[in-house]
Scaffold this active site. Structure first.
Site, short mmCIF file in Angstrom:
data_model
loop_
_atom_site.label_atom_id
_atom_site.label_comp_id
_atom_site.label_asym_id
_atom_site.label_seq_id
_atom_site.Cartn_x
_atom_site.Cartn_y
_atom_site.Cartn_z
N LYS A 70 0.80 -1.23 0.00
CA LYS A 70 0.00 0.00 0.00
C LYS A 70 0.84 1.28 0.00
CE LYS A 70 -4.18 -1.75 2.23
NZ LYS A 70 -5.12 -1.60 3.34
N ASP A 106 -10.11 2.91 2.62
CA ASP A 106 -10.32 2.26 3.93
C ASP A 106 -11.07 3.17 4.91
OD1 ASP A 106 -9.18 -0.21 3.42
OD2 ASP A 106 -7.17 0.42 4.02
N1 LIG Z 1 -12.07 -4.54 8.15
C1 LIG Z 1 -11.26 -4.15 7.20
O1 LIG Z 1 -11.65 -3.88 6.05
C2 LIG Z 1 -9.78 -4.00 7.53
C3 LIG Z 1 -8.98 -3.17 6.71
C4 LIG Z 1 -7.62 -3.03 7.04
C5 LIG Z 1 -7.10 -3.72 8.15
N2 LIG Z 1 -7.91 -4.52 8.89
C6 LIG Z 1 -7.37 -5.22 10.08
O2 LIG Z 1 -6.89 -4.22 10.98
C7 LIG Z 1 -5.77 -4.69 11.71
C8 LIG Z 1 -4.63 -3.68 11.60
O3 LIG Z 1 -4.24 -3.58 10.24
P1 LIG Z 1 -3.08 -2.58 9.77
O4 LIG Z 1 -3.00 -2.71 8.29
O5 LIG Z 1 -3.24 -1.24 10.37
O6 LIG Z 1 -1.79 -3.29 10.42
P2 LIG Z 1 -0.40 -2.62 10.87
O7 LIG Z 1 -0.08 -1.43 10.05
O8 LIG Z 1 0.57 -3.76 10.93
O9 LIG Z 1 -0.68 -2.12 12.38
C9 LIG Z 1 -0.92 -3.02 13.43
C10 LIG Z 1 -1.39 -2.27 14.66
O10 LIG Z 1 -1.75 -3.24 15.67
C11 LIG Z 1 -0.98 -2.96 16.86
N3 LIG Z 1 -0.75 -4.24 17.56
C12 LIG Z 1 -0.35 -5.41 17.03
N4 LIG Z 1 -0.26 -6.36 17.99
C13 LIG Z 1 -0.62 -5.75 19.15
C14 LIG Z 1 -0.73 -6.19 20.51
N5 LIG Z 1 -0.46 -7.46 20.86
N6 LIG Z 1 -1.11 -5.33 21.46
C15 LIG Z 1 -1.41 -4.03 21.11
N7 LIG Z 1 -1.32 -3.54 19.85
C16 LIG Z 1 -0.93 -4.40 18.88
C17 LIG Z 1 0.28 -2.31 16.37
O11 LIG Z 1 0.90 -1.63 17.43
P3 LIG Z 1 2.48 -1.32 17.39
O12 LIG Z 1 2.65 -0.08 16.56
O13 LIG Z 1 2.84 -1.13 18.82
O14 LIG Z 1 3.14 -2.54 16.79
C18 LIG Z 1 -0.31 -1.38 15.29
O15 LIG Z 1 -0.93 -0.26 15.87
C19 LIG Z 1 -5.44 -6.07 11.12
O16 LIG Z 1 -6.01 -7.04 11.97
C20 LIG Z 1 -6.15 -6.06 9.78
O17 LIG Z 1 -6.54 -7.37 9.37
C21 LIG Z 1 -9.24 -4.65 8.62
#
Ligand SMILES: NC(=O)c1ccc[n+]([C@@H]2O[C@H](COP(=O)([O-])OP(=O)(O)OC[C@H]3O[C@@H](n4cnc5c(N)ncnc54)[C@H](OP(=O)(O)O)[C@@H]3O)[C@@H](O)[C@H]2O)c1
Length: 276
Positions: A70, A106
Site C-alpha cells: 500500500k 479504507d
Molecule cells: N475490516 C477491514 O476492512 C480492515 C482493513 C484493514 C485492516 N484490517 C485489520 O486491521 C488490523 C490492523 O491492520 P493494519 O494494516 O493497520 O496493520 P499494521 O499497520 O501492521 O498495524 C498493526 C497495529 O496493531 C498494533 N498491535 C499489534 N499487535 C498488538 C498487541 N499485541 N497489542 C497491542 N497492539 C498491537 C500495532 O501496534 P504497534 O505499533 O505497537 O506494533 C499497530 O498499531 C489487522 O487485523 C487487519 O486485518 C481490517
C-alpha cells in the site's frame, strides 16, 4: 463469459490467495450483469512497479493493492486523491492514459460502515492503534469533524501519526481506559482479537464507558471479537469489521466497472459464509 470486451481489474498482494475481494467483485459483476472479471494477482515485494505498468499496458482498468504494497503504491501513483494523501497510502488504483490514479478507500469504508449501523461519525473518538488502517480511519474521521484521540502500544508511532495528520491527541497506552468515559466511539484498529486471541480484560475496561458509547472493531476474523462480545454484554452498540471490507470495495468497483454496488445482505452473507 470472458471475451474481448471483458473489463479487467484485480487485487495485488503478497500473498493474495486469502483475499475475499475477487469473490466480492465477481459477485457484484454477476448480479449487475457486467462483463467484467476481477482476479487475484500475486506480486512479490520489489515487483510492484513492473506489475502496475504491465497491467496498465495490458488493458486492465485498475487494481486494489493490499499488504505489503500500500505505501509503495502511494509512491508510484501519478495522481492521488486528497484522502490518499492524508492516509499516506493507496489501496485503489485506476489506470488512465498510461497514468496511475490512486485513492485510499479504507477510511471512507469505515465511516460508511458506521453509518450503516446507525452510528454517526461525530464527537470524541478514540482509536486504538497507529498502523496503516488506523491512519486511514483517523484521517476520514477528522474529515467528518470528529475530535480524534489515538493510543498505541508503541507511543512513537501514535505521535508520528498525529504529527502527520496535523491534528489529534495522543493518549498513553497504559491509561487510555481512564479517558473512555469522554468518548462517543471506541475503535479497535490494532490486530488484537485476530483469530480470537486477545488477553485484554475488555469487560473491566468497558465499565468505564458511558452507555452511549459505540464500539467498532475492524478485525473481522472472527466476526465477533472479544472486544465486541464484551461491549454487547455491557449493552453498548457495536459495529463489526466485515462491513468496512465491503464498503471500502465500492469505490473501486465504481471506478472500474461503472456503477455503485449495493452492500446488501447477499454480499455480506457471501463473505460471511467464506469466513465460517
Ligand atoms: N475490516 C477491514 O476492512 C480492515 C482493513 C484493514 C485492516 N484490517 C485489520 O486491521 C488490523 C490492523 O491492520 P493494519 O494494516 O493497520 O496493520 P499494521 O499497520 O501492521 O498495524 C498493526 C497495529 O496493531 C498494533 N498491535 C499489534 N499487535 C498488538 C498487541 N499485541 N497489542 C497491542 N497492539 C498491537 C500495532 O501496534 P504497534 O505499533 O505497537 O506494533 C499497530 O498499531 C489487522 O487485523 C487487519 O486485518 C481490517
Amino acid at each position: 463469459m470472458i471475451n474481448g470486451k471483458t473489463v479487467l481489474a484485480g487485487v495485488i498482494g503478497w500473498p493474495v490467495a486469502h483475499s475475499r475481494s475477487p469473490m466480492l467483485h465477481n459477485h457484484w459483476c454477476k448480479v449487475h450483469q457486467i462483463n467484467g472479471a476481477y482476479v487475484p494477482l500475486p506480486v512479490a515485494p520489489g515487483q510492484l512497479e513492473v506489475a502496475l505498468r504491465g497491467l496498465a499496458a495490458a488493458g486492465f482498468r485498475g487494481v486494489n493493492v493490499t499488504i505489503p504494497h500500500k505505501e509503495e503504491a502511494f509512491r508510484l501513483c501519478d495522481e492521488l486523491t486528497m484522502t490518499a494523501k492524508r492516509a499516506g497510502a493507496a489501496n485503489t488504483l485506476r489506470f488512465e492514459d498510461g497514468r496511475i490514479l490512486g485513492d485510499c478507500t479504507d477510511g471512507t469504508g469505515f465511516c460508511d460502515n458506521l453509518r450503516a449501523h446507525a452510528v454517526s461519525p461525530s464527537g470524541s473518538v478514540l482509536i486504538l492503534g497507529a498502523g496503516g488502517a488506523a491512519r486511514a480511519i483517523a484521517a476520514a474521521l477528522q474529515d467528518c469533524g470528529c475530535d480524534v484521540f489515538i493510543t498505541n502500544r508503541t507511543a512513537a508511532r501514535a505521535e508520528a501519526l498525529v504529527s502527520a495528520l496535523g491534528a489529534g491527541v495522543v493518549l498513553p497506552w497504559a491509561d487510555w481506559p481512564a479517558r473512555l468515559g469522554e468518548m462517543q466511539i471506541l475503535i479497535n484498529a490494532t490486530s488484537l482479537g485476530m483469530g480470537g486471541h486477545d488477553e485484554t480484560d475488555w469487560p473491566s475496561i468497558l465499565q468505564q464507558a458511558q452507555l452511549g458509547l459505540s464500539v467498532a472493531d475492524i478485525v473481522y476474523t472472527p466476526l465477533q471479537t472479544p472486544l465486541l462480545r464484551a461491549a454487547q454484554q455491557r449493552g453498548l452498540r457495536t459495529v463489526e469489521g466485515l462491513g468496512m471490507l465491503l464498503y471500502q470495495a465500492r469505490a473501486g468497483f465504481h471506478a472500474w466497472f461503472g456503477l455503485w454496488p449495493e452492500v446488501d445482505k447477499q454480499s455480506f452473507d457471501l463473505l460471511m459464509a467464506d469466513l465460517t
